[in-house]
Scaffold this motif. Structure first.
Motif, PDB file in Angstrom:
ATOM      1  N   VAL A  68       0.851  -1.189   0.000  1.00 35.64           N
ATOM      2  CA  VAL A  68       0.000   0.000   0.000  1.00 35.64           C
ATOM      3  C   VAL A  68       0.886   1.239   0.000  1.00 35.64           C
ATOM      4  CG1 VAL A  68      -1.773   1.284   1.260  1.00 35.64           C
ATOM      5  CG2 VAL A  68      -1.802  -1.230   1.253  1.00 35.64           C
ATOM      6  N   ALA A  69       0.708   2.106  -1.006  1.00 37.79           N
ATOM      7  CA  ALA A  69       1.564   3.288  -1.139  1.00 37.79           C
ATOM      8  C   ALA A  69       0.863   4.331  -1.994  1.00 37.79           C
ATOM      9  CB  ALA A  69       2.896   2.907  -1.784  1.00 37.79           C
ATOM     10  N   SER A  70       1.415   5.530  -1.990  1.00 36.59           N
ATOM     11  CA  SER A  70       1.000   6.528  -2.969  1.00 36.59           C
ATOM     12  C   SER A  70       1.781   6.288  -4.256  1.00 36.59           C
ATOM     13  CB  SER A  70       1.280   7.941  -2.452  1.00 36.59           C
ATOM     14  OG  SER A  70       2.684   8.174  -2.401  1.00 36.59           O
ATOM     15  N   GLU A  71       1.275   6.816  -5.347  1.00 37.96           N
ATOM     16  CA  GLU A  71       1.966   6.641  -6.625  1.00 37.96           C
ATOM     17  C   GLU A  71       3.366   7.251  -6.583  1.00 37.96           C
ATOM     18  OE1 GLU A  71       1.227   7.448 -11.421  1.00 37.96           O
ATOM     19  OE2 GLU A  71      -0.087   8.375  -9.919  1.00 37.96           O
ATOM     20  N   GLN A  72       3.485   8.427  -5.971  1.00 37.43           N
ATOM     21  CA  GLN A  72       4.770   9.117  -5.930  1.00 37.43           C
ATOM     22  C   GLN A  72       5.795   8.319  -5.135  1.00 37.43           C
ATOM     23  OE1 GLN A  72       4.687  12.911  -3.926  1.00 37.43           O
ATOM     24  NE2 GLN A  72       6.645  13.565  -4.795  1.00 37.43           N
ATOM     25  N   ILE A  73       5.403   7.852  -3.951  1.00 39.16           N
ATOM     26  CA  ILE A  73       6.338   7.095  -3.118  1.00 39.16           C
ATOM     27  C   ILE A  73       6.667   5.755  -3.756  1.00 39.16           C
ATOM     28  CG2 ILE A  73       6.612   5.923  -0.897  1.00 39.16           C
ATOM     29  CD1 ILE A  73       7.017   8.928  -0.764  1.00 39.16           C
ATOM     30  N   PHE A  74       5.679   5.126  -4.374  1.00 36.54           N
ATOM     31  CA  PHE A  74       5.953   3.837  -5.010  1.00 36.54           C
ATOM     32  C   PHE A  74       6.930   4.001  -6.180  1.00 36.54           C
ATOM     33  CE2 PHE A  74       5.238   0.133  -7.682  1.00 36.54           C
ATOM     34  CZ  PHE A  74       5.303  -0.892  -6.736  1.00 36.54           C
ATOM     35  N   ASP A  75       6.785   5.101  -6.913  1.00 36.02           N
ATOM     36  CA  ASP A  75       7.712   5.347  -8.017  1.00 36.02           C
ATOM     37  C   ASP A  75       9.157   5.467  -7.527  1.00 36.02           C
ATOM     38  OD1 ASP A  75       5.727   5.261  -9.909  1.00 36.02           O
ATOM     39  OD2 ASP A  75       5.512   7.436 -10.084  1.00 36.02           O
ATOM     40  N   ILE A  76       9.328   6.004  -6.316  1.00 37.69           N
ATOM     41  CA  ILE A  76      10.678   6.206  -5.779  1.00 37.69           C
ATOM     42  C   ILE A  76      11.232   4.934  -5.147  1.00 37.69           C
ATOM     43  CG2 ILE A  76      12.061   7.503  -4.108  1.00 37.69           C
ATOM     44  CD1 ILE A  76       9.984   9.780  -4.398  1.00 37.69           C
ATOM     45  N   HIS A  77      10.419   4.279  -4.330  1.00 32.74           N
ATOM     46  CA  HIS A  77      10.929   3.172  -3.512  1.00 32.74           C
ATOM     47  C   HIS A  77      10.302   1.808  -3.821  1.00 32.74           C
ATOM     48  CE1 HIS A  77      12.955   6.104  -1.010  1.00 32.74           C
ATOM     49  NE2 HIS A  77      11.814   6.719  -0.728  1.00 32.74           N
ATOM     50  N   GLY A  78       9.283   1.795  -4.673  1.00 39.09           N
ATOM     51  CA  GLY A  78       8.528   0.569  -4.863  1.00 39.09           C
ATOM     52  C   GLY A  78       9.333  -0.593  -5.407  1.00 39.09           C
ATOM     53  N   GLU A  79      10.177  -0.333  -6.392  1.00 38.64           N
ATOM     54  CA  GLU A  79      10.947  -1.414  -7.002  1.00 38.64           C
ATOM     55  C   GLU A  79      11.834  -2.109  -5.972  1.00 38.64           C
ATOM     56  OE1 GLU A  79      14.230  -2.082 -10.609  1.00 38.64           O
ATOM     57  OE2 GLU A  79      12.994  -0.249 -10.548  1.00 38.64           O
ATOM     58  N   ARG A  80      12.433  -1.315  -5.109  1.00 34.34           N
ATOM     59  CA  ARG A  80      13.302  -1.887  -4.072  1.00 34.34           C
ATOM     60  C   ARG A  80      12.508  -2.759  -3.111  1.00 34.34           C
ATOM     61  NH1 ARG A  80      16.735   1.825   0.252  1.00 34.34           N
ATOM     62  NH2 ARG A  80      17.783   0.115   1.367  1.00 34.34           N
ATOM     63  N   ILE A  81      11.329  -2.301  -2.710  1.00 31.65           N
ATOM     64  CA  ILE A  81      10.502  -3.068  -1.777  1.00 31.65           C
ATOM     65  C   ILE A  81      10.030  -4.373  -2.418  1.00 31.65           C
ATOM     66  CG2 ILE A  81       8.317  -3.080  -0.512  1.00 31.65           C
ATOM     67  CD1 ILE A  81      10.519  -1.395   0.775  1.00 31.65           C
ATOM     68  N   LEU A  82       9.566  -4.290  -3.659  1.00 29.28           N
ATOM     69  CA  LEU A  82       9.105  -5.502  -4.341  1.00 29.28           C
ATOM     70  C   LEU A  82      10.233  -6.508  -4.502  1.00 29.28           C
ATOM     71  CD1 LEU A  82       6.707  -4.146  -7.129  1.00 29.28           C
ATOM     72  CD2 LEU A  82       6.141  -4.967  -4.841  1.00 29.28           C
ATOM     73  N   GLU A  83      11.421  -6.020  -4.813  1.00 38.28           N
ATOM     74  CA  GLU A  83      12.563  -6.923  -4.968  1.00 38.28           C
ATOM     75  C   GLU A  83      12.861  -7.653  -3.658  1.00 38.28           C
ATOM     76  OE1 GLU A  83      17.311  -6.772  -6.231  1.00 38.28           O
ATOM     77  OE2 GLU A  83      16.034  -4.998  -6.500  1.00 38.28           O
ATOM     78  N   CYS A  84      12.818  -6.914  -2.546  1.00 40.72           N
ATOM     79  CA  CYS A  84      13.058  -7.545  -1.242  1.00 40.72           C
ATOM     80  C   CYS A  84      12.002  -8.605  -0.934  1.00 40.72           C
ATOM     81  CB  CYS A  84      13.071  -6.492  -0.142  1.00 40.72           C
ATOM     82  SG  CYS A  84      14.486  -5.369  -0.169  1.00 40.72           S
ATOM     83  N   LEU A  90       4.064   1.315   2.498  1.00 39.56           N
ATOM     84  CA  LEU A  90       5.266   2.025   2.083  1.00 39.56           C
ATOM     85  C   LEU A  90       4.920   3.504   2.023  1.00 39.56           C
ATOM     86  CD1 LEU A  90       8.170   2.153   0.938  1.00 39.56           C
ATOM     87  CD2 LEU A  90       7.183   1.748  -1.332  1.00 39.56           C
ATOM     88  N   GLY A  91       5.463   4.278   2.946  1.00 41.88           N
ATOM     89  CA  GLY A  91       5.136   5.705   2.974  1.00 41.88           C
ATOM     90  C   GLY A  91       5.038   6.197   4.395  1.00 41.88           C
ATOM     91  N   GLY A  92       4.399   7.357   4.551  1.00 40.88           N
ATOM     92  CA  GLY A  92       4.182   7.925   5.869  1.00 40.88           C
ATOM     93  C   GLY A  92       2.803   7.589   6.390  1.00 40.88           C
ATOM     94  N   GLY A  93       2.236   8.544   7.135  1.00 45.18           N
ATOM     95  CA  GLY A  93       0.970   8.281   7.796  1.00 45.18           C
ATOM     96  C   GLY A  93      -0.172   7.944   6.866  1.00 45.18           C
ATOM     97  N   SER A  94      -0.201   8.539   5.677  1.00 49.62           N
ATOM     98  CA  SER A  94      -1.317   8.273   4.766  1.00 49.62           C
ATOM     99  C   SER A  94      -1.351   6.808   4.350  1.00 49.62           C
ATOM    100  CB  SER A  94      -1.213   9.176   3.534  1.00 49.62           C
ATOM    101  OG  SER A  94      -1.353  10.529   3.888  1.00 49.62           O
ATOM    102  N   SER A  95      -0.197   6.273   3.971  1.00 49.84           N
ATOM    103  CA  SER A  95      -0.139   4.870   3.565  1.00 49.84           C
ATOM    104  C   SER A  95      -0.371   3.934   4.745  1.00 49.84           C
ATOM    105  CB  SER A  95       1.215   4.552   2.916  1.00 49.84           C
ATOM    106  OG  SER A  95       1.380   5.282   1.722  1.00 49.84           O
ATOM    107  N   ILE A  96       0.237   4.267   5.886  1.00 47.12           N
ATOM    108  CA  ILE A  96       0.086   3.408   7.061  1.00 47.12           C
ATOM    109  C   ILE A  96      -1.365   3.389   7.525  1.00 47.12           C
ATOM    110  CG2 ILE A  96       0.812   3.025   9.443  1.00 47.12           C
ATOM    111  CD1 ILE A  96       3.476   4.445   8.655  1.00 47.12           C
TER     112      ILE A  96
END
Length: 399
Positions: free
Chosen positions: A32-48, A89-95
């Motif tokens: 669960v993430a925003s589009e902006q945060i997923f674009d920055i960090h999403g690939e790394r999280i999915l890989e893990c 993945l993100g701050g309070g909004s995603s959590i």
């Protein structure tokens, strides 16, 4: 009992552990993430996650101040994909979206029915599925708490859900992830964390454990926030802010927030102002309102802010707390972001919604924790002061 995530992993590189913990709790993760945060960090999280053998489904449409519709859409994907663990993945909004999605996964009823105004505190009967919160901000502390704050766009209000059954199982605090935060959101989330700490410290529900968390959080924020805002690549300052917001979250998660948050929720909902910015705009005025109701506490705040001396009496020092907060807000140019991130109406339009915002603030329950209980007239006057001194373009004294 102190409410806290089941496990916390803090430090540079902590993100790499997300797959290990997800694998312990399930086989398919809803990310669960925003589009902006997923674009920055999403690939790394999915890989893990994939490296650990955990399948994934991605919901990346979280909005700032997440909505009922966000939660319902995330839950639909959870159900369709047969997920069994949530990774935010993100701050309070995603959590908060992840927590609320989990509520729907294990409880009957629409998400609005779990708000404290309808279900009361601890109104979530069943624990949510395992939730791993990968934090990318240094402000909300949502990864440490039993709260979820959501927006109901049908009524232009925010509501809060509070239950020990929604506390994350794992909080991952990697300061490297906050380096990507722009100056604006470094300011918003940082002042949000300071608000959490000061409200927890002065709440009528505060006690020694939460006071110690709050003191340490304020100490760190006063030193580290201007540095992190000025130089976002300073990992040491980012680390200090990550620790500070975590401790502030532990503080308010156990002793509650108060009047500032009660006012910030309707102000943010009506003017579409980010939550942290709304808190920062209100903060000096409520502190000034409260100072003489808890002079020993506010004197300590003033000393932490560096605007009062140890030799001064509590009453003299307490009067300086609001000035110190204004200086901190000036250091991060807080009101300078209003043109970009707020929708400030004319004074006449604003005054029309003040009674509604006042009622929403009382309905939130947060003012009950305030050291000084405002009357309706006093609360309306506070809303008007915020407009005249902070929101009005020709009188922004902390820009």
């Amino acid at each position: 009992m102190v409410v806290s995530p089941g496990r916390t992993v803090l430090g540079v590189g902590a993100t790499e552990t997300v797959g290990t913990y997800a694998d312990r709790h399930g086989t398919k993760a809803l990310v669960v993430a925003s589009e902006q945060i997923f674009d920055i960090h999403g690939e790394r999280i999915l890989e893990c996650l994939h490296d650990a053998g955990v399948e994934t489904a991605v919901y990346d449409s979280v909005r700032p101040d997440p909505t009922v519709e966000n939660v319902e859409a995330a839950f639909d994907l959870w159900s369709e994909e047969g997920c069994d663990v949530i990774v935010t993945l993100g701050g309070g909004s995603s959590i908060d979206t992840g927590k609320a999605t989990g509520i729907l996964a294990t409880n009957e009823g629409g998400i609005r029915s779990f708000g404290v105004d309808k279900a009361g505190y601890e109104g979530v009967p069943n624990p949510i599925p395992p939730l791993i919160a990968v934090n990318t901000t240094a402000g909300t502390g949502s990864e440490t708490t039993r709260t979820s704050v959501l927006s109901d766009e049908s009524t232009s209000t925010k509501f809060i859900i509070v239950s020990e059954n929604i506390v994350p199982d794992v909080a991952i605090e990697d300061p490297e992830l906050t380096v990507s935060l722009p100056k604006s959101h470094t300011a918003f989330t940082g002042i949000d964390a300071f608000t959490h700490a000061i409200e927890a410290f002065t709440s009528v529900k505060s006690y020694s454990v939460t006071d110690n968390y709050a003191r340490d959080a304020m100490d760190r924020i006063v030193d580290a926030l201007p540095v992190a805002w000025s130089n976002g690549d300073d990992v040491e300052a980012r680390t200090e802010m990550m620790i500070a917001q975590f401790k502030a979250g532990k503080a308010f998660g156990n002793s509650s927030v108060a009047l500032i948050h009660g006012m910030a929720r309707p102000l943010g909902a009506q003017l579409h102002i980010p939550h942290g910015l709304a808190n920062g705009l209100i903060l000096p005025y409520v502190v000034e309102f409260n100072q003489m109701a808890a002079p020993e506490k506010y004197a300590e705040v003033a000393r932490i802010l560096g605007v009062a001396d140890e030799g001064e009496s509590a009453r003299v020092a307490a009067r300086k707390a609001s000035d110190g907060i204004e200086e901190l807000c000036e250091d991060i140019s807080l009101t300078g972001y209003l043109d970009e991130f707020g929708e400030v109406p004319s004074r006449e339009e604003y005054l029309e919604v003040v009674p509604e915002m006042t009622q929403d603030a009382f309905d939130s329950g947060s003012p009950d924790n305030n050291p000084r209980k405002p009357t309706r007239e006093e609360l309306e006057e506070l809303f008007v002061r915020v407009y005249d001194d902070a929101l009005a373009p020709d009188s922004r004294r902390r820009s």
